[in-house]
Design a protein around this motif. Sequence first.
Motif, PDB file in Angstrom:
ATOM      1  N   PRO A  57      58.456  42.111  33.560  1.00 50.44           N
ATOM      2  CA  PRO A  57      59.878  42.395  33.360  1.00 50.44           C
ATOM      3  C   PRO A  57      60.789  41.699  34.370  1.00 50.44           C
ATOM      4  CG  PRO A  57      58.591  44.404  33.151  1.00 50.44           C
ATOM      5  CD  PRO A  57      57.659  43.352  33.677  1.00 50.44           C
ATOM      6  N   THR A  58      60.258  41.334  35.553  1.00 53.49           N
ATOM      7  CA  THR A  58      61.097  40.761  36.600  1.00 53.49           C
ATOM      8  C   THR A  58      60.779  39.307  36.933  1.00 53.49           C
ATOM      9  OG1 THR A  58      59.586  41.604  38.310  1.00 53.49           O
ATOM     10  CG2 THR A  58      61.464  43.001  37.688  1.00 53.49           C
ATOM     11  N   HIS A  59      59.568  38.837  36.627  1.00 55.03           N
ATOM     12  CA  HIS A  59      59.147  37.501  37.049  1.00 55.03           C
ATOM     13  C   HIS A  59      58.312  36.817  35.966  1.00 55.03           C
ATOM     14  CE1 HIS A  59      60.047  39.455  40.906  1.00 55.03           C
ATOM     15  NE2 HIS A  59      60.322  38.238  41.340  1.00 55.03           N
ATOM     16  N   ILE A  60      58.211  35.503  36.100  1.00 54.64           N
ATOM     17  CA  ILE A  60      57.264  34.709  35.326  1.00 54.64           C
ATOM     18  C   ILE A  60      56.390  33.959  36.328  1.00 54.64           C
ATOM     19  CG2 ILE A  60      56.931  32.954  33.560  1.00 54.64           C
ATOM     20  CD1 ILE A  60      59.736  33.543  32.542  1.00 54.64           C
ATOM     21  N   LEU A  61      55.077  34.058  36.133  1.00 58.29           N
ATOM     22  CA  LEU A  61      54.109  33.449  37.037  1.00 58.29           C
ATOM     23  C   LEU A  61      53.271  32.452  36.250  1.00 58.29           C
ATOM     24  CD1 LEU A  61      52.747  36.839  38.452  1.00 58.29           C
ATOM     25  CD2 LEU A  61      54.807  35.617  39.192  1.00 58.29           C
ATOM     26  N   ALA A  62      52.917  31.341  36.897  1.00 59.48           N
ATOM     27  CA  ALA A  62      52.057  30.373  36.239  1.00 59.48           C
ATOM     28  C   ALA A  62      51.165  29.697  37.266  1.00 59.48           C
ATOM     29  CB  ALA A  62      52.885  29.320  35.497  1.00 59.48           C
ATOM     30  N   LEU A  63      49.945  29.388  36.843  1.00 58.71           N
ATOM     31  CA  LEU A  63      49.032  28.635  37.692  1.00 58.71           C
ATOM     32  C   LEU A  63      48.229  27.670  36.840  1.00 58.71           C
ATOM     33  CD1 LEU A  63      45.868  29.728  37.315  1.00 58.71           C
ATOM     34  CD2 LEU A  63      46.734  31.641  38.645  1.00 58.71           C
ATOM     35  N   PHE A  79      58.883  32.464  39.138  1.00 56.49           N
ATOM     36  CA  PHE A  79      60.274  32.445  38.675  1.00 56.49           C
ATOM     37  C   PHE A  79      60.834  33.861  38.681  1.00 56.49           C
ATOM     38  CE2 PHE A  79      63.167  32.879  34.971  1.00 56.49           C
ATOM     39  CZ  PHE A  79      64.169  31.992  35.350  1.00 56.49           C
ATOM     40  N   ASP A  80      61.988  34.052  39.293  1.00 53.87           N
ATOM     41  CA  ASP A  80      62.688  35.336  39.311  1.00 53.87           C
ATOM     42  C   ASP A  80      63.621  35.387  38.105  1.00 53.87           C
ATOM     43  OD1 ASP A  80      64.666  37.386  39.825  1.00 53.87           O
ATOM     44  OD2 ASP A  80      63.980  37.412  41.904  1.00 53.87           O
ATOM     45  N   ARG A  81      63.360  36.300  37.177  1.00 53.78           N
ATOM     46  CA  ARG A  81      64.126  36.344  35.936  1.00 53.78           C
ATOM     47  C   ARG A  81      65.561  36.789  36.143  1.00 53.78           C
ATOM     48  NH1 ARG A  81      60.581  39.204  31.291  1.00 53.78           N
ATOM     49  NH2 ARG A  81      62.520  38.722  30.160  1.00 53.78           N
ATOM     50  N   ALA A  82      65.846  37.532  37.206  1.00 51.08           N
ATOM     51  CA  ALA A  82      67.211  38.010  37.458  1.00 51.08           C
ATOM     52  C   ALA A  82      68.085  36.928  38.093  1.00 51.08           C
ATOM     53  CB  ALA A  82      67.180  39.247  38.344  1.00 51.08           C
ATOM     54  N   THR A  83      67.520  36.162  39.003  1.00 47.47           N
ATOM     55  CA  THR A  83      68.300  35.189  39.769  1.00 47.47           C
ATOM     56  C   THR A  83      68.047  33.742  39.371  1.00 47.47           C
ATOM     57  OG1 THR A  83      66.624  34.965  41.493  1.00 47.47           O
ATOM     58  CG2 THR A  83      68.228  36.758  41.738  1.00 47.47           C
ATOM     59  N   SER A  84      66.986  33.488  38.607  1.00 44.63           N
ATOM     60  CA  SER A  84      66.517  32.142  38.256  1.00 44.63           C
ATOM     61  C   SER A  84      66.011  31.357  39.470  1.00 44.63           C
ATOM     62  CB  SER A  84      67.605  31.329  37.529  1.00 44.63           C
ATOM     63  OG  SER A  84      67.892  31.898  36.268  1.00 44.63           O
ATOM     64  N   ASP A  85      65.767  32.052  40.595  1.00 42.97           N
ATOM     65  CA  ASP A  85      65.177  31.391  41.765  1.00 42.97           C
ATOM     66  C   ASP A  85      63.728  31.018  41.467  1.00 42.97           C
ATOM     67  OD1 ASP A  85      67.519  31.669  43.193  1.00 42.97           O
ATOM     68  OD2 ASP A  85      66.877  33.502  44.216  1.00 42.97           O
ATOM     69  N   VAL A  86      63.316  29.863  41.971  1.00 40.20           N
ATOM     70  CA  VAL A  86      61.975  29.341  41.732  1.00 40.20           C
ATOM     71  C   VAL A  86      61.293  29.055  43.059  1.00 40.20           C
ATOM     72  CG1 VAL A  86      60.654  27.380  40.838  1.00 40.20           C
ATOM     73  CG2 VAL A  86      62.528  28.331  39.486  1.00 40.20           C
ATOM     74  N   ILE A  87      60.036  29.471  43.173  1.00 41.16           N
ATOM     75  CA  ILE A  87      59.161  29.037  44.260  1.00 41.16           C
ATOM     76  C   ILE A  87      58.003  28.309  43.611  1.00 41.16           C
ATOM     77  CG2 ILE A  87      57.740  29.730  46.219  1.00 41.16           C
ATOM     78  CD1 ILE A  87      59.458  32.212  46.485  1.00 41.16           C
ATOM     79  N   HIS A  88      57.770  27.086  44.050  1.00 45.63           N
ATOM     80  CA  HIS A  88      56.824  26.227  43.331  1.00 45.63           C
ATOM     81  C   HIS A  88      56.134  25.283  44.299  1.00 45.63           C
ATOM     82  CE1 HIS A  88      56.146  22.229  41.246  1.00 45.63           C
ATOM     83  NE2 HIS A  88      55.300  23.034  40.626  1.00 45.63           N
ATOM     84  N   LEU A  89      54.853  25.043  44.030  1.00 47.06           N
ATOM     85  CA  LEU A  89      54.128  23.998  44.735  1.00 47.06           C
ATOM     86  C   LEU A  89      53.123  23.379  43.781  1.00 47.06           C
ATOM     87  CD1 LEU A  89      53.549  22.418  47.332  1.00 47.06           C
ATOM     88  CD2 LEU A  89      51.850  24.171  47.919  1.00 47.06           C
TER      89      LEU A  89
END
Length: 332
Positions: A57-63, A79-89
């Motif tokens: 409900p709050t995030h999308i995760l991928a690997l 991915f934060d669904r509320a803010t559209s902030d992304v942390i990625h490597l």
Amino acid sequence: MILRELTAPVSLTDDRGLLNPESVGWARQPLVTTAGINGRTAWGRNKRWEYWNVITPTHILALTVSSLDYATVNDVWVFDRATSDVIHLGKTDIGSGAVVLPATLGDGSARAKSGALEIDIVEEPGGTRLKASIPGASFDVFAARPEGHESLAVVVPWSTKRFQYTVKDVARPASGSVTIHGRSYPVPAGESWAVLDHGRGRWPYDIAWNWGAGSGTMNGRVIGLQVGDRWTDGTGSTENSVLVGTTLYKIHEKLQWTYDLDNWAEPWRIIGGGLDATLTPFYNKQSAMNLGILSNRTDQCFGYWSGTFDTGSEVVEFANIVGFAEDVHNRW
């Protein structure tokens, strides 16, 4: 064309490393053994990967854990669904030393370690443990496999030397947690879903595809959508199905995709084989890479699926089934 259903274990390759014609078909469980895709025969054309996507409900995760023989390409995305902030490597390494992949799905763990990126995919009783860590984010998710749950396994034959085995496993109930900059967020059971794309094969160098998936519940029943296009054209195979409860309904027909990448937020519609599904996107995960011999362009649009599916005995309606649809072009 109706592709035959496989009901017993079979090897993807023969003793020469070519496509085993007895493996061409589809199955409700991952019955095809892929030890012949080992990076020794037909070196440079072998493609092996595990891709998992988890929507909460709050995030999308991928690997992604993958080997292309001459390189490994591994990736973690939060991915934060509320803010559209992304942390990625994402990490690309020459050779195959950065990853461990099982010869056949379910035969062992998949792992990647490259610098600050770590991924572990471990089969456990009743499901699969997904653990990933990059600077600023980590997650530990259990993707359950309910009793009787069916998935779509398909062998796609371009030729005796170029072929792909794919397992698309949608609507796996997920639970666990994701941690971002030291703060933990739940991956709540009953509201979170995992999707697997497992691949073993030998691909043409230049290829484009569509893929879409959706997971959720409607009127107390699990609904899982699995749709694809373009890359299977001319092979006699398709990778289309709908999961209702734990039962998979194979769609043998080629589906019609209607969408506009220049206006990605407009609805994507997919029809055919009893399915009429529309995705209303809320976010486009765009990526591009060009390393000369290796390049990729991806538009992966996340949103909500609504529509109907005719099983042959009933028309199943669904709405607000979370998922994605994508348009990809690879040179690899």
